[in-house]
Design a protein around this motif. Structure first.
Motif, PDB file in Angstrom:
ATOM      1  N   GLY A  92       0.854  -1.081  -0.204  1.00  0.00           N
ATOM      2  CA  GLY A  92       0.227   0.082   0.260  1.00  0.00           C
ATOM      3  C   GLY A  92       0.909   1.307  -0.048  1.00  0.00           C
ATOM      4  O   GLY A  92       1.963   1.486  -0.261  1.00  0.00           O
ATOM      5  N   ASP A  93       0.144   2.269   0.329  1.00  0.00           N
ATOM      6  CA  ASP A  93       1.115   3.751   0.280  1.00  0.00           C
ATOM      7  C   ASP A  93       1.525   4.127   1.742  1.00  0.00           C
ATOM      8  O   ASP A  93       1.598   3.007   2.582  1.00  0.00           O
ATOM      9  CB  ASP A  93      -0.076   4.765  -0.345  1.00  0.00           C
ATOM     10  N   ASP A  94       1.754   5.345   1.986  1.00  0.00           N
ATOM     11  CA  ASP A  94       2.493   5.632   2.878  1.00  0.00           C
ATOM     12  C   ASP A  94       1.534   5.588   4.081  1.00  0.00           C
ATOM     13  O   ASP A  94       1.912   5.214   5.178  1.00  0.00           O
ATOM     14  CB  ASP A  94       2.913   7.125   2.963  1.00  0.00           C
ATOM     15  N   ARG A  95       0.239   5.983   3.983  1.00  0.00           N
ATOM     16  CA  ARG A  95      -0.808   5.836   5.000  1.00  0.00           C
ATOM     17  C   ARG A  95      -1.124   4.531   5.427  1.00  0.00           C
ATOM     18  O   ARG A  95      -1.372   4.275   6.566  1.00  0.00           O
ATOM     19  CB  ARG A  95      -2.005   6.595   4.508  1.00  0.00           C
ATOM     20  N   ALA A  96      -0.938   3.580   4.597  1.00  0.00           N
ATOM     21  CA  ALA A  96      -1.284   2.203   4.999  1.00  0.00           C
ATOM     22  C   ALA A  96       0.124   1.547   5.747  1.00  0.00           C
ATOM     23  O   ALA A  96      -0.209   1.028   6.925  1.00  0.00           O
ATOM     24  CB  ALA A  96      -0.948   1.344   3.763  1.00  0.00           C
ATOM     25  N   LEU A  97       1.120   2.293   5.714  1.00  0.00           N
ATOM     26  CA  LEU A  97       2.383   1.999   6.600  1.00  0.00           C
ATOM     27  C   LEU A  97       1.947   2.440   7.943  1.00  0.00           C
ATOM     28  O   LEU A  97       2.165   2.003   8.965  1.00  0.00           O
ATOM     29  CB  LEU A  97       3.507   2.451   5.856  1.00  0.00           C
ATOM     30  N   LEU A  98       1.678   4.073   7.936  1.00  0.00           N
ATOM     31  CA  LEU A  98       1.310   4.542   9.194  1.00  0.00           C
ATOM     32  C   LEU A  98       0.231   3.700   9.918  1.00  0.00           C
ATOM     33  O   LEU A  98       0.461   3.926  11.116  1.00  0.00           O
ATOM     34  CB  LEU A  98       1.001   6.034   8.620  1.00  0.00           C
ATOM     35  N   ARG A  99      -0.836   3.504   9.230  1.00  0.00           N
ATOM     36  CA  ARG A  99      -1.746   2.702   9.890  1.00  0.00           C
ATOM     37  C   ARG A  99      -1.251   1.574  10.469  1.00  0.00           C
ATOM     38  O   ARG A  99      -1.549   1.235  11.580  1.00  0.00           O
ATOM     39  CB  ARG A  99      -2.844   2.338   8.690  1.00  0.00           C
ATOM     40  N   ALA A 100      -0.504   0.805  10.065  1.00  0.00           N
ATOM     41  CA  ALA A 100       0.086  -0.532  10.368  1.00  0.00           C
ATOM     42  C   ALA A 100       1.080  -0.200  11.692  1.00  0.00           C
ATOM     43  O   ALA A 100       0.723  -0.788  12.736  1.00  0.00           O
ATOM     44  CB  ALA A 100       0.827  -1.356   9.432  1.00  0.00           C
ATOM     45  N   VAL A 101       1.781   0.659  11.600  1.00  0.00           N
ATOM     46  CA  VAL A 101       2.562   1.256  12.895  1.00  0.00           C
ATOM     47  C   VAL A 101       1.842   1.739  14.054  1.00  0.00           C
ATOM     48  O   VAL A 101       2.045   1.369  14.879  1.00  0.00           O
ATOM     49  CB  VAL A 101       3.787   2.301  12.360  1.00  0.00           C
ATOM     50  N   SER A 102       0.635   2.328  13.557  1.00  0.00           N
ATOM     51  CA  SER A 102      -0.275   3.022  14.783  1.00  0.00           C
ATOM     52  C   SER A 102      -0.757   1.849  15.265  1.00  0.00           C
ATOM     53  O   SER A 102      -1.103   1.834  16.574  1.00  0.00           O
ATOM     54  CB  SER A 102      -1.061   4.006  14.060  1.00  0.00           C
ATOM     55  N   LEU A 103      -1.346   0.824  14.582  1.00  0.00           N
ATOM     56  CA  LEU A 103      -2.044  -0.244  15.300  1.00  0.00           C
ATOM     57  C   LEU A 103      -1.176  -1.130  16.160  1.00  0.00           C
ATOM     58  O   LEU A 103      -1.580  -1.257  17.349  1.00  0.00           O
ATOM     59  CB  LEU A 103      -2.462  -1.147  14.146  1.00  0.00           C
ATOM     60  N   LEU A 104       0.069  -1.331  15.721  1.00  0.00           N
ATOM     61  CA  LEU A 104       0.899  -2.219  16.462  1.00  0.00           C
ATOM     62  C   LEU A 104       1.387  -1.336  17.668  1.00  0.00           C
ATOM     63  O   LEU A 104       1.648  -2.065  18.786  1.00  0.00           O
ATOM     64  CB  LEU A 104       2.178  -2.623  15.657  1.00  0.00           C
ATOM     65  N   HIS A 105       1.727   0.019  17.633  1.00  0.00           N
ATOM     66  CA  HIS A 105       1.850   0.787  18.823  1.00  0.00           C
ATOM     67  C   HIS A 105       0.806   0.731  19.809  1.00  0.00           C
ATOM     68  O   HIS A 105       1.046   0.768  21.137  1.00  0.00           O
ATOM     69  CB  HIS A 105       2.018   2.048  18.231  1.00  0.00           C
ATOM     70  N   ARG A 106      -0.513   0.976  19.446  1.00  0.00           N
ATOM     71  CA  ARG A 106      -1.416   0.646  20.172  1.00  0.00           C
ATOM     72  C   ARG A 106      -1.749  -0.546  21.113  1.00  0.00           C
ATOM     73  O   ARG A 106      -1.840  -0.711  22.168  1.00  0.00           O
ATOM     74  CB  ARG A 106      -2.953   1.396  19.554  1.00  0.00           C
ATOM     75  N   GLN A 107      -1.421  -1.571  20.302  1.00  0.00           N
ATOM     76  CA  GLN A 107      -1.441  -2.985  20.732  1.00  0.00           C
ATOM     77  C   GLN A 107      -0.110  -3.237  21.747  1.00  0.00           C
ATOM     78  O   GLN A 107      -0.013  -4.375  22.165  1.00  0.00           O
ATOM     79  CB  GLN A 107      -1.414  -4.045  19.796  1.00  0.00           C
TER      80      GLN A 107
END
Length: 299
Positions: free
Chosen positions: A64-79
């Motif tokens: 995906g694009d930059d936002r998909a990467l940011l979304r994945a990092v954000s999710l793993l950070h919250r978890q």
């Protein structure tokens, strides 16, 4: 080398819709090079999150694009699982400005091969006081991406539909005995109705801001000094801060500092963190977390 040959390939919906051929190539390369590949096609953010939560021992690869990467990092950070695995990215569906700045190859095949054979690099992260994450940089103020107004410009000295209509009226009535003064009045009236299509105005330059910027508790600039821009970026275990004051007479030199905790406060302001605009807020604090997340990059 990559730590696991078992991959979870999460394909962002936008990538599938914008460039299905690149998505197909990425899947083929990853499937051919990994011992086991599970492909997920989430339809939205909730399914995207569930796919990452249920990855097990598989190493996640985001297509995906930059936002998909940011979304994945954000999710793993919250978890609180960012340290448990390194991510890989195959940029598809956007310009990939963030991906390029992080060292991810821009080509689909090269990025997929890097996901298979690359090395894990542990990178710094900015975490704000609302638990948001920044991978690249923070910019204040955020530059407006949509023009604030439309302007309609009437053509002067060039042909327009009104000119043609008026000329036809004038020519068609030349021999009809209609007074020329009346024709001129009609011609003027038609010109007022015929205008060029609306034209987007250029975005106005951002107004100077009055902000207090503190780095590790030390004030770098205060509210009495208007500033043109502030940037914060993680770099080498700290946050690099640059403030550009509004010139007073001679051009002012940027103010720079490096620290671990940066607080910006003052009147309400918006800021751009990576590709996301947030605000308005009155205060925001970013803290550097050194080596907080992993990204697989070419060796």
């Amino acid at each position: 080398m990559a730590t696991s040959d078992q991959l979870l390939v999460v394909i962002d919906p936008l990538a599938r819709h914008t460039d299905s051929e690149s998505v197909r190539i990425a899947k083929d390369v990853l499937s051919a090079g990994a011992a086991s590949t599970k492909v997920c096609l989430p339809q939205g953010p909730e399914e995207f999150a569930r796919a990452l939560e249920r990855r097990g021992s598989r190493r996640p690869v985001v297509v995906g694009d930059d936002r998909a990467l940011l979304r994945a990092v954000s999710l793993l950070h919250r978890q609180r699982e960012l340290a448990a695995c390194a991510l890989s990215l195959v940029p598809v569906g956007g310009a990939g400005v963030l991906a390029r700045s992080l060292g991810v190859p821009t080509g689909t095949v090269a990025a997929a091969r890097a996901a298979l054979d690359g090395a894990e690099r542990w990178l710094d992260l900015l975490v704000d006081d609302s638990d948001g994450v920044v991978l690249g940089a923070v910019g204040i103020p955020s530059i407006p991406s949509i023009p604030a107004a439309l302007t309609v410009t009437e053509g002067e000295g060039s042909a327009s539909p009104g000119d043609s209509a008026a000329s036809t009226a004038s020519g068609g009535s030349a021999g009809s005995g209609v007074p020329s003064s009346w024709l001129r009045t009609c011609q003027s009236f038609v010109r007022t109705l015929a205008t060029r299509p609306p034209r987007l105005a250029s975005p106005a330059a951002p107004e100077p801001s009055r902000l207090r910027v503190e780095v590790d508790g030390v004030t770098l600039v205060d509210l009495d000094q208007p500033v043109e821009a502030v940037s914060v970026a993680p770099n080498g275990g700290g946050a690099t801060v640059e403030v550009r004051p509004v010139p007073a007479g001679a051009e002012a030199e940027p103010l720079r500092a490096v620290g671990h905790r940066v607080t910006v406060s003052g009147p309400t302001f918006r800021y751009r963190a990576d590709s996301v605009v947030t605000g308005p807020v009155r205060t925001r604090t970013w803290t550097v977390r050194e080596g907080a997340w992993g990204l697989t990059l070419p060796g």
